[in-house]
Every structure is written in structure tokens, then in C-alpha cells.
Design an enzyme around this catalytic site. Structure first.
Site, PDB file in Angstrom:
ATOM      1  N   GLY A   1      -7.420  28.046 -13.682  1.00 17.63           N
ATOM      2  CA  GLY A   1      -7.933  26.689 -13.814  1.00 17.63           C
ATOM      3  C   GLY A   1      -9.037  26.397 -14.805  1.00 17.63           C
TER       4      GLY A   1
ATOM      5  N   GLY B   1      -9.111  26.751 -18.127  1.00 20.49           N
ATOM      6  CA  GLY B   1      -8.697  26.599 -19.532  1.00 20.49           C
ATOM      7  C   GLY B   1      -8.906  25.200 -20.097  1.00 20.49           C
TER       8      GLY B   1
ATOM      9  CB  CYS C   1      -5.878  24.640 -17.693  1.00 21.26           C
ATOM     10  SG  CYS C   1      -5.689  24.905 -15.950  1.00 21.26           S
TER      11      CYS C   1
HETATM   12  P1  5GP Z   1      -9.081  28.324 -23.166  1.00 16.33           P
HETATM   13  O1  5GP Z   1      -9.615  29.507 -23.947  1.00 16.33           O
HETATM   14  O2  5GP Z   1      -8.337  27.370 -24.020  1.00 16.33           O
HETATM   15  O3  5GP Z   1     -10.138  27.654 -22.343  1.00 16.33           O
HETATM   16  O4  5GP Z   1      -8.061  28.933 -22.090  1.00 16.33           O
HETATM   17  C1  5GP Z   1      -6.910  29.643 -22.477  1.00 16.33           C
HETATM   18  C2  5GP Z   1      -6.114  30.004 -21.251  1.00 16.33           C
HETATM   19  O5  5GP Z   1      -5.695  28.837 -20.537  1.00 16.33           O
HETATM   20  C3  5GP Z   1      -4.812  30.717 -21.506  1.00 16.33           C
HETATM   21  O6  5GP Z   1      -4.984  32.068 -21.876  1.00 16.33           O
HETATM   22  C4  5GP Z   1      -4.073  30.530 -20.199  1.00 16.33           C
HETATM   23  O7  5GP Z   1      -4.473  31.475 -19.218  1.00 16.33           O
HETATM   24  C5  5GP Z   1      -4.541  29.165 -19.758  1.00 16.33           C
HETATM   25  N1  5GP Z   1      -3.513  28.145 -19.999  1.00 16.33           N
HETATM   26  C6  5GP Z   1      -2.819  27.905 -21.125  1.00 16.33           C
HETATM   27  N2  5GP Z   1      -1.975  26.871 -20.966  1.00 16.33           N
HETATM   28  C7  5GP Z   1      -2.109  26.449 -19.708  1.00 16.33           C
HETATM   29  C8  5GP Z   1      -1.485  25.421 -18.933  1.00 16.33           C
HETATM   30  O8  5GP Z   1      -0.658  24.647 -19.394  1.00 16.33           O
HETATM   31  N3  5GP Z   1      -1.876  25.317 -17.620  1.00 16.33           N
HETATM   32  C9  5GP Z   1      -2.809  26.157 -17.093  1.00 16.33           C
HETATM   33  N4  5GP Z   1      -3.116  26.024 -15.803  1.00 16.33           N
HETATM   34  N5  5GP Z   1      -3.438  27.110 -17.808  1.00 16.33           N
HETATM   35  C10 5GP Z   1      -3.088  27.263 -19.097  1.00 16.33           C
END
Ligand code: 5GP
Length: 346
Positions: free
Chosen positions: A180, A182, A185
Site C-alpha cells: 500500500g 506506492g 497504488c
Molecule cells: P513507488 O516507489 O512508486 O512508491 O512504489 C513502487 C511499488 O509500488 C512497486 O514496486 C509495487 O510494489 C507497487 N505497485 C506498483 N503498481 C501498483 C499497483 O497498481 N497497485 C499497488 N497496490 N501497488 C503497486
């Protein structure tokens, strides 16, 4: 119903307290780490930052650019078999690149075919599901570990110590931590499920390290300071999505909005991703990701320099000559406010 009263923390809830140190300059800080993985027995040496296996982050181009700095990439899982085989067979031996897959039989069969064509060239695999708590996931991990004892396996995602332990006992060398947090996300909003990321890292690292396993903090980093906090909290690896998106190497679709060039960036379970790869959102599930338009940020090199510079500087503030020492030398202070935003948020 039960309520856990103990306060759990996110990156924004803490700062790292400076400590007296003899380090003269950040140039003296070594960000490389060495590990021997628990199951595969393989040796790793590199800067333990991994580009996320998202469509517009985990590209071949990103892998080549980050490898120049000893950093790793988890490829997204939508490349064709021919492309993957060609990429891995040409990969220098010291580059760390994860082949990514889900847990369907199609994912497994595709991997078997690509692996058969690449021989020893694929050494790291990331098994990735939104919810790492299911029996199907655990069973898949056993199957993969039994079939490929020498592969280094990263598996997730989970956020609690008991499940981190379970995955390590099931065959994972690295447990991926984060539900959660991301940038694209929407799981927390859509389901109400999640766990504050810094506490998840601290608790899962403690559990994994007790068994000789490692963790990768995945999601929620918005600045180099957040990476420093993740490493300070005990993360062995940190995975980045949004911070590496929007660059030339991200290979996202560029569109024009209001006279400006913007790059599309979307969550892997967003409507945008499912439209692209699965012919739309299946009727039984909601989208748990969103799409955003980012400014085009040019080559990733400058961002990488900023990130590495920031983490090095964090190390000098607490007297850590090596990244390895950062968590031992970290004391977090809880804060009510951490940034002065009088002139905006950047
Ligand atoms: P960020 O670095 O952008 O904050 O987080 C990246 C991570 O977000 C990814 O490695 C993956 O675990 C998560 N993530 C990517 N796409 C999605 C999505 O559509 N839904 C959710 N719940 N998590 C995502």
C-alpha cells in the site's frame, strides 16, 4: 475484532538523528554491499537499489543505465520471450537484473522456456504478487525453489515479521516488503488494508535477519532521505518505482498536455495496465492502482547522482563509512513536522 495500540511509523514520521563522526566527506562513503544469499548460495556485490518491475520503470534501458552504478533492475514481466532471451544472454556477469513473474502457470511456463534458452544467464528472479499471504503463493515458491536451487529468489509482498519468516523458510532469499505505500497504488483506499512502511521494514528486517534472510523495502520512497530511512531501518535492498519514472530510460508513452510533454506512469494493477495487458479490468476485481502524468525528466543519470549523493550524505551525518553500518548507527526521532515548505514542496 482486535486493535493494536502500538504506534506504527511511516518515513514522514521520523528523522535520523545526527551523530558525532570522524568522516570528512561523503566521498569516503562506500554504498556497495556484499551478501551471500541464504538459499542460492550466490555472492552479491553492488549498490542495493532496485528499479521496480513496473511497465515504465523496469525496462532494459533502465537496467543498462543503473548497472553502470552497480544498481539493480527488476524487469517488468511483459517483455516477449525472444527479447528476454536476447537481453539476458548479452548481460555482463556483474550486472544484477531480476527476471519477474507472477504465480500463474503461464508465468511459470514462460520462465521455463526463457531460462532454458539463457542457461546460467538468469541468476535473479522476482516473484511478485500484490498479496504475499496466500497459500497459492507459498506453494508456488516451494515449486520454484525445488526446481531451481541456484536461483536467487526475491518474493513478496508482505509487511509482517511472521510472514517474512515464512517466505524465507519457503525458499526466498529476499523478502519484498510493502503493501500500500506506492506512489501509484490505491490499495489502502480501495481495501483499507496496509501497514506503515517504516515499521514494516523494521519488523520484517528483524525477522528475516534472524533466519539469515534479507529484505527489500518496496514502495513509498519519495526522496533520497526516504531511502536513507529505509536502509537505516534495516532494509538490505530498496526498490524504487515513482522516483525512477518519467525518465528517458523509463520508456513510457509521451503525450502532450497543455503544450507540455508528459510521460504516462501507472500502477501495475491500475485500469491503464489491465487495459494494456489483460484486455480490461476483470469483473471480479477493482483496480488498485492509478495513472499519473509526469514531467519528462531527461536521462536517469542526474536522478541517480542525486539519490546516491543523498544516501552518502546521510551516512556521513551518522558516521557510517559503509552503507552496511547505517542501520547500526541510526537513531530515529519521531517528529510532528519535518520539512519547511514555505516556498513549496520541492
Ligand atoms: P513507488 O516507489 O512508486 O512508491 O512504489 C513502487 C511499488 O509500488 C512497486 O514496486 C509495487 O510494489 C507497487 N505497485 C506498483 N503498481 C501498483 C499497483 O497498481 N497497485 C499497488 N497496490 N501497488 C503497486
Amino acid at each position: 475484532m482486535r486493535i493494536e495500540e502500538e504506534l506504527k511509523l511511516d518515513f514522514q514520521d521520523v528523522l535520523i538523528r545526527p551523530k558525532r563522526s570522524t568522516l570528512g566527506s561523503r566521498a569516503e562513503v562506500d554504498l556497495a554491499r556484499e551478501f551471500v544469499f541464504r538459499h542460492s548460495g550466490r555472492r552479491y556485490s553492488g549498490v542495493p537499489i532496485i528499479a521496480a518491475n513496473m511497465d515504465t520503470v523496469g525496462s532494459f534501458e533502465m537496467a543498462r543505465a543503473l548497472a553502470r552504478h552497480g544498481m539493480a533492475t527488476a524487469l517488468h514481466k511483459h517483455y516477449a520471450e525472444d527479447e528476454l532471451a536476447a537481453f539476458f544472454t548479452a548481460l555482463p556477469a556483474d550486472a544484477t537484473v531480476f527476471y519477474s513473474m507472477g504465480i500463474t502457470s503461464d508465468d511459470y511456463e514462460k520462465f521455463r522456456r526463457v531460462e532454458a534458452r539463457c542457461g546460467e544467464a538468469i541468476t535473479h528472479v522476482c516473484v511478485d504478487v500484490a498479496n504475499g499471504y496466500t497459500k497459492a503463493f507459498v506453494d508456488f515458491l516451494h515449486k520454484l525453489r525445488d526446481a531451481y536451487p541456484k536461483l536467487t529468489l526475491m518474493a513478496g509482498n508482505v509487511v509482517t515479521g511472521e510472514m517474512a519468516e515464512e517466505l524465507i523458510l519457503d525458499g526466498a532469499d529476499i523478502v519484498k516488503v510493502g503493501i500500500g505505500p506506492g506512489s501509484v497504488c490505491t490499495t489502502r483506499k480501495m481495501t483499507g488494508v496496509g501497514y506503515p512502511q517504516l515499521s514494516a521494514i523494521i519488523e520484517c528486517a528483524d525477522a528475516a535477519h534472524g533466519l539469515g534472510g534479507l529484505i527489500c523495502a518496496d514502495g513509498g520512497c519519495t526522496s533520497a532521505g526516504d531511502l536513507a530511512k529505509a536502509f537505516g531501518g534495516g532494509a538490505d535492498f530498496v526498490m524504487l518505482g515513482g522516483m525512477l519514472a518519467g525518465h528517458d530510460e523509463s520508456m513510457g508513452e509521451v503525450i502532450e498536455r497543455g503544450g507540455e510533454r508528459k510521460m504516462r506512469f501507472y500502477g501495475m494493477s491500475s485500469r491503464a495496465a489491465m487495459d494494456r495487458h489483460a484486455g480490461g479490468v476483470a469483473h471480479y476485481r477493482a483496480s488498485e492502482g492509478k495513472e499519473v502524468l509526469l514531467d519528462c525528466r531527461g536521462p536517469v543519470e542526474a536522478t541517480v547522482q542525486d539519490i546516491l549523493g543523498g544516501v552518502r550524505s546521510a551516512c556521513t551525518y551518522v558516521g557510517a563509512r559503509k552503507l552496511k553500518e547505517l542501520s547500526k548507527r541510526t537513531t530515529f526521532v519521531r517528529v510532528a513536522r519535518q520539512l519547511n515548505e514555505v516556498f513549496g514542496q520541492s
